[in-house]
Each structure stands twice: as C-alpha cells, then as structure tokens.
Design an enzyme around this catalytic site. Structure first.
Site, mmCIF file in Angstrom:
data_model
loop_
_atom_site.group_PDB
_atom_site.id
_atom_site.type_symbol
_atom_site.label_atom_id
_atom_site.label_comp_id
_atom_site.label_asym_id
_atom_site.label_seq_id
_atom_site.Cartn_x
_atom_site.Cartn_y
_atom_site.Cartn_z
ATOM 1 N N ASN A 72 -12.727 4.155 -7.039
ATOM 2 C CA ASN A 72 -10.985 4.444 -6.836
ATOM 3 C C ASN A 72 -11.182 4.831 -5.879
ATOM 4 O O ASN A 72 -11.593 5.454 -5.089
ATOM 5 C CB ASN A 72 -10.755 5.437 -8.225
ATOM 6 C CG ASN A 72 -11.237 4.699 -9.612
ATOM 7 O OD1 ASN A 72 -11.369 3.979 -9.564
ATOM 8 N ND2 ASN A 72 -10.942 5.740 -10.253
ATOM 9 N N CYS A 119 -8.330 1.964 12.367
ATOM 10 C CA CYS A 119 -7.790 0.911 13.214
ATOM 11 C C CYS A 119 -8.500 -0.223 13.147
ATOM 12 O O CYS A 119 -9.579 -0.650 13.025
ATOM 13 C CB CYS A 119 -8.614 2.188 15.181
ATOM 14 S SG CYS A 119 -8.085 0.432 15.771
ATOM 15 N N TYR A 178 1.065 -0.865 -0.015
ATOM 16 C CA TYR A 178 0.006 0.009 -0.335
ATOM 17 C C TYR A 178 1.194 1.692 0.050
ATOM 18 O O TYR A 178 0.007 2.334 -1.060
ATOM 19 C CB TYR A 178 -1.416 0.101 1.267
ATOM 20 C CG TYR A 178 -2.179 -0.782 0.194
ATOM 21 C CD1 TYR A 178 -3.090 -0.035 -0.030
ATOM 22 C CD2 TYR A 178 -2.871 -2.085 0.880
ATOM 23 C CE1 TYR A 178 -4.551 -1.079 -0.471
ATOM 24 C CE2 TYR A 178 -3.384 -2.826 0.925
ATOM 25 C CZ TYR A 178 -4.195 -2.333 -0.273
ATOM 26 O OH TYR A 178 -5.609 -3.224 -1.271
ATOM 27 N N HIS A 184 -14.558 2.740 -2.300
ATOM 28 C CA HIS A 184 -14.197 1.685 -1.687
ATOM 29 C C HIS A 184 -13.477 1.945 -0.747
ATOM 30 O O HIS A 184 -12.066 1.433 -0.875
ATOM 31 C CB HIS A 184 -13.313 0.955 -2.495
ATOM 32 C CG HIS A 184 -14.039 -0.274 -4.183
ATOM 33 N ND1 HIS A 184 -13.895 -0.451 -4.916
ATOM 34 C CD2 HIS A 184 -15.293 -0.586 -3.306
ATOM 35 C CE1 HIS A 184 -14.977 -1.451 -5.410
ATOM 36 N NE2 HIS A 184 -15.614 -1.300 -4.083
ATOM 37 N N CYS A 216 -2.215 2.263 16.285
ATOM 38 C CA CYS A 216 -3.352 3.258 16.884
ATOM 39 C C CYS A 216 -3.274 3.967 18.716
ATOM 40 O O CYS A 216 -2.506 4.045 18.435
ATOM 41 C CB CYS A 216 -4.996 3.146 17.168
ATOM 42 S SG CYS A 216 -6.069 4.328 17.398
ATOM 43 N N GLY A 255 -14.537 3.934 -16.778
ATOM 44 C CA GLY A 255 -13.763 3.163 -17.120
ATOM 45 C C GLY A 255 -13.714 1.862 -15.818
ATOM 46 O O GLY A 255 -12.578 2.453 -14.987
ATOM 47 N N THR A 256 -14.755 1.024 -15.927
ATOM 48 C CA THR A 256 -14.584 0.227 -15.135
ATOM 49 C C THR A 256 -14.913 -1.088 -15.680
ATOM 50 O O THR A 256 -16.438 -0.747 -16.674
ATOM 51 C CB THR A 256 -16.063 0.474 -14.053
ATOM 52 O OG1 THR A 256 -16.012 -0.629 -13.145
ATOM 53 C CG2 THR A 256 -17.264 0.312 -14.632
ATOM 54 N N CYS A 293 -5.621 3.247 20.680
ATOM 55 C CA CYS A 293 -6.148 1.847 21.278
ATOM 56 C C CYS A 293 -4.815 1.020 21.355
ATOM 57 O O CYS A 293 -4.424 0.266 22.025
ATOM 58 C CB CYS A 293 -7.038 1.266 20.791
ATOM 59 S SG CYS A 293 -6.656 0.343 19.635
ATOM 60 N N ASN A 310 -15.603 3.213 -22.233
ATOM 61 C CA ASN A 310 -14.757 2.377 -22.005
ATOM 62 C C ASN A 310 -14.536 2.361 -22.944
ATOM 63 O O ASN A 310 -15.004 1.697 -24.281
ATOM 64 C CB ASN A 310 -15.064 1.050 -21.465
ATOM 65 C CG ASN A 310 -14.500 0.416 -20.767
ATOM 66 O OD1 ASN A 310 -13.262 0.077 -21.272
ATOM 67 N ND2 ASN A 310 -14.650 0.129 -19.680
HETATM 68 P P1 OAD Z 1 -10.605 -2.845 -13.838
HETATM 69 O O1 OAD Z 1 -9.160 -2.729 -13.718
HETATM 70 O O2 OAD Z 1 -11.294 -3.955 -13.208
HETATM 71 O O3 OAD Z 1 -11.292 -2.295 -14.691
HETATM 72 C C1 OAD Z 1 -10.649 -1.627 -15.259
HETATM 73 C C2 OAD Z 1 -11.604 -1.020 -16.312
HETATM 74 O O4 OAD Z 1 -11.476 0.678 -17.405
HETATM 75 C C3 OAD Z 1 -11.028 -1.885 -17.971
HETATM 76 O O5 OAD Z 1 -12.558 -2.290 -18.492
HETATM 77 C C4 OAD Z 1 -11.034 -1.011 -18.889
HETATM 78 O O6 OAD Z 1 -11.473 -1.416 -20.234
HETATM 79 C C5 OAD Z 1 -11.126 0.167 -18.456
HETATM 80 N N1 OAD Z 1 -9.832 1.205 -19.052
HETATM 81 C C6 OAD Z 1 -8.527 1.333 -19.194
HETATM 82 N N2 OAD Z 1 -8.135 2.194 -19.602
HETATM 83 C C7 OAD Z 1 -9.051 3.412 -20.068
HETATM 84 C C8 OAD Z 1 -8.777 4.951 -19.659
HETATM 85 N N3 OAD Z 1 -8.485 5.450 -20.533
HETATM 86 N N4 OAD Z 1 -10.150 5.316 -20.378
HETATM 87 C C9 OAD Z 1 -11.473 4.261 -19.674
HETATM 88 N N5 OAD Z 1 -11.529 2.860 -19.615
HETATM 89 C C10 OAD Z 1 -10.016 2.621 -19.548
HETATM 90 O O7 OAD Z 1 -11.200 -1.643 -12.731
HETATM 91 P P2 OAD Z 1 -12.441 -1.078 -11.871
HETATM 92 O O8 OAD Z 1 -13.614 -1.612 -12.434
HETATM 93 O O9 OAD Z 1 -12.293 0.140 -10.853
HETATM 94 O O10 OAD Z 1 -12.061 -3.082 -5.376
HETATM 95 O O11 OAD Z 1 -12.028 -2.663 -10.675
HETATM 96 C C11 OAD Z 1 -13.487 -2.542 -9.805
HETATM 97 C C12 OAD Z 1 -12.954 -3.057 -8.386
HETATM 98 O O12 OAD Z 1 -12.179 -4.118 -8.549
HETATM 99 C C13 OAD Z 1 -12.004 -2.062 -7.849
HETATM 100 O O13 OAD Z 1 -12.534 -1.069 -7.051
HETATM 101 C C14 OAD Z 1 -10.962 -2.888 -6.255
HETATM 102 C C15 OAD Z 1 -10.310 -3.912 -7.548
HETATM 103 O O14 OAD Z 1 -10.643 -5.136 -6.933
HETATM 104 C C16 OAD Z 1 -11.219 -3.405 -4.544
HETATM 105 O O15 OAD Z 1 -9.510 -3.493 -4.259
HETATM 106 C C17 OAD Z 1 -12.407 -3.499 -3.498
#
Ligand code: OAD
Length: 225
Positions: free
Chosen positions: A84, A109, A49, A101, A128, A168-169, A131, A194
């Site tokens: 994000n 903590c 991290y 998230h 922490c 972008g998800t 505690c 996307n």
């Molecule tokens: P992913 O890595 O699963 O998906 C990223 C998406 O972004 C894909 O569909 C790509 O095609 C798209 N992408 C890539 N470049 C891009 C750009 N320049 N513009 C637009 N889109 C683009 O990421 P998330 O969907 O955010 O959770 O993942 C969801 C969750 O899974 C995260 O929040 C995280 C992870 O495990 C936790 O950590 C709890």
C-alpha cells in the site's frame, strides 16, 4: 508480513481488483500508472493521483492497522512489508514499514529518479526545484522495478521468518506475491487473512476468512493474553 489494499478497505480506501469497487475495475492502469502514460499525459496522471491523495488524507486508519501496530510490541521481531502507498500503517503507529510500492504522498523527479521534497502545486504538473524536470508521484508503476533497498530487505526478512502473515492482498502481483513462497520454502508457518480465497490460499498453512479489521484485533488479543 505482507499487507495489501484489503487492509485499508475498511478505512474507505478502494482496493484494486474487486468487482465494482476496485480501482482497476473503473480505470485502466495503462492510462494512469505506467511511465508511458505519464509521458503521454502527465496532467491526467496528476489529476488521478491528487484525487487519491485527497481520498486517503480524508480517511483514518482502522482497527486492522492499529492491531498490526500493537503486534509489533508483542513479538520479538516484526517486518511489515506493505504494497500500500497510503501511509496508513505509519499513521496507526507501525514503525520501520517497508513501502514496497512507494508512497502516494512523495514526489519523484522523473528525470533524475530521486525523491524530491517539493510542495505539490494544486494543479498542473509540478516541476523539480533542482533540474526543472517534471515531478511525478513517488509510487511504483507497472513495468517499473521495486526500489532496491525495499526489495532486498523484504526478501531477506521473508527468508528468515518463523511466521509469515499475508493480509488483504489478492497475491497476484509479483514480486510481492513471491514473498510467501520464500517464507514457505524457509519453513515458516504461513497465514492468510482475507474474506475471500486467493489464488495462493491452498498453499498457506492456515487461512483466516474475514475482514482484517475484525480478524487482526482478535489475533493480537489472543497473543497478548
Ligand atoms: P487487490 O485489489 O488486488 O486485492 C485486495 C484484496 O483484499 C482481495 O483479495 C480482497 O479479497 C481483500 N480484501 C477486501 N476487503 C478486505 C478486508 N476488509 N480485509 C482484508 N482483506 C480484504 O490489492 P493488492 O493485492 O494490494 O500495485 O494489489 C497489489 C498491487 O496491485 C497494488 O499494490 C497495486 C496494484 O496494481 C501498484 O500500483 C504497483
């Protein structure tokens, strides 16, 4: 609207699931992003991290983040829900961002579960100030619940919107991926931004294929004039 890792990709912050570059292609989330992993090896989790914190601290918001900040002033109401944890939307000027998230730069903590304002020592496992329990990054890990307030506010906004924008998800992680379904059932127009199709693409009213750093400024420009 909902954003995911793709919106920060053009800032140099890696996504999770993309071939070669995705974090979960290179690291096993079960070793780094679960309460069990933290209990097993908190130092390893903290090293990872801190690496992500440094990476994000050295990156800048991109044109996509900035366009969304501008969009806020062009529509009557905008609820920005992000998966994000990088704080980039806020750095670009968006306000009232719902961090579904959590946030990479906050500490929680591990004993009392609350967010703690404490300086993060540069190495080892911080503790922490109240505690003495281990501090952990203030993000949601696999197997953990979404913070109640964020969950409630996000689903309420999705159920009450006219337009739902998903940017972008991969739309694979629930409950965030369920927000689009709620908006659709409530009659909203749904738009996906996307460069690649996702498992949900077929269900969207429209899909704009391209990078968010290119598509979003164009979208916002067309609304502004
Ligand atoms: P992913 O890595 O699963 O998906 C990223 C998406 O972004 C894909 O569909 C790509 O095609 C798209 N992408 C890539 N470049 C891009 C750009 N320049 N513009 C637009 N889109 C683009 O990421 P998330 O969907 O955010 O959770 O993942 C969801 C969750 O899974 C995260 O929040 C995280 C992870 O495990 C936790 O950590 C709890």
């Amino acid at each position: 609207m909902l954003t995911g890792a793709g919106v920060s990709a053009e800032s140099g912050v890696p996504t999770f699931r993309e071939a070669q570059t995705g974090l979960w292609e290179q690291y096993d989330p079960m070793d780094l992003a679960t309460p069990e992993a933290f209990a097993r090896d908190p130092e390893l989790v903290w090293r990872w991290y801190r690496w992500r914190r440094d990476l994000v601290a050295g990156a800048e918001p991109n044109a996509g983040h900035r366009a969304l900040a501008e969009l806020q002033s062009l529509v009557p109401r905008l609820t920005l829900v992000t998966q994000n944890v990088d704080g980039m939307h806020q750095r670009a000027g968006s306000s009232d961002v719902i961090e579904f998230h959590g946030n990479l730069f906050s500490n929680r903590c591990s004993a009392e579960a609350r967010i703690v304002n404490a300086a993060d020592d540069d190495d080892g496992v911080p503790s922490c100030p109240d505690c003495g329990g281990y501090l952990r990054p203030g993000v949601v890990w696999f197997g953990e619940a979404i913070p109640e307030e964020a969950l409630h506010a996000s689903f309420a906004a999705a159920a009450d919107c006219d337009v739902f924008l998903s940017v972008g998800t991969s739309s694979l992680v629930y409950p965030a991926a369920g927000l689009a379904d709620v908006a659709r059932e409530a009659g909203a127009v749904t738009i996906e931004v996307n460069p690649s199709p996702t498992s949900q693409s077929e269900s969207y009213t429209a899909s704009l294929r391209g990078n968010s750093g290119m598509v979003l400024p164009q979208l916002v420009e067309s609304l502004a004039h």
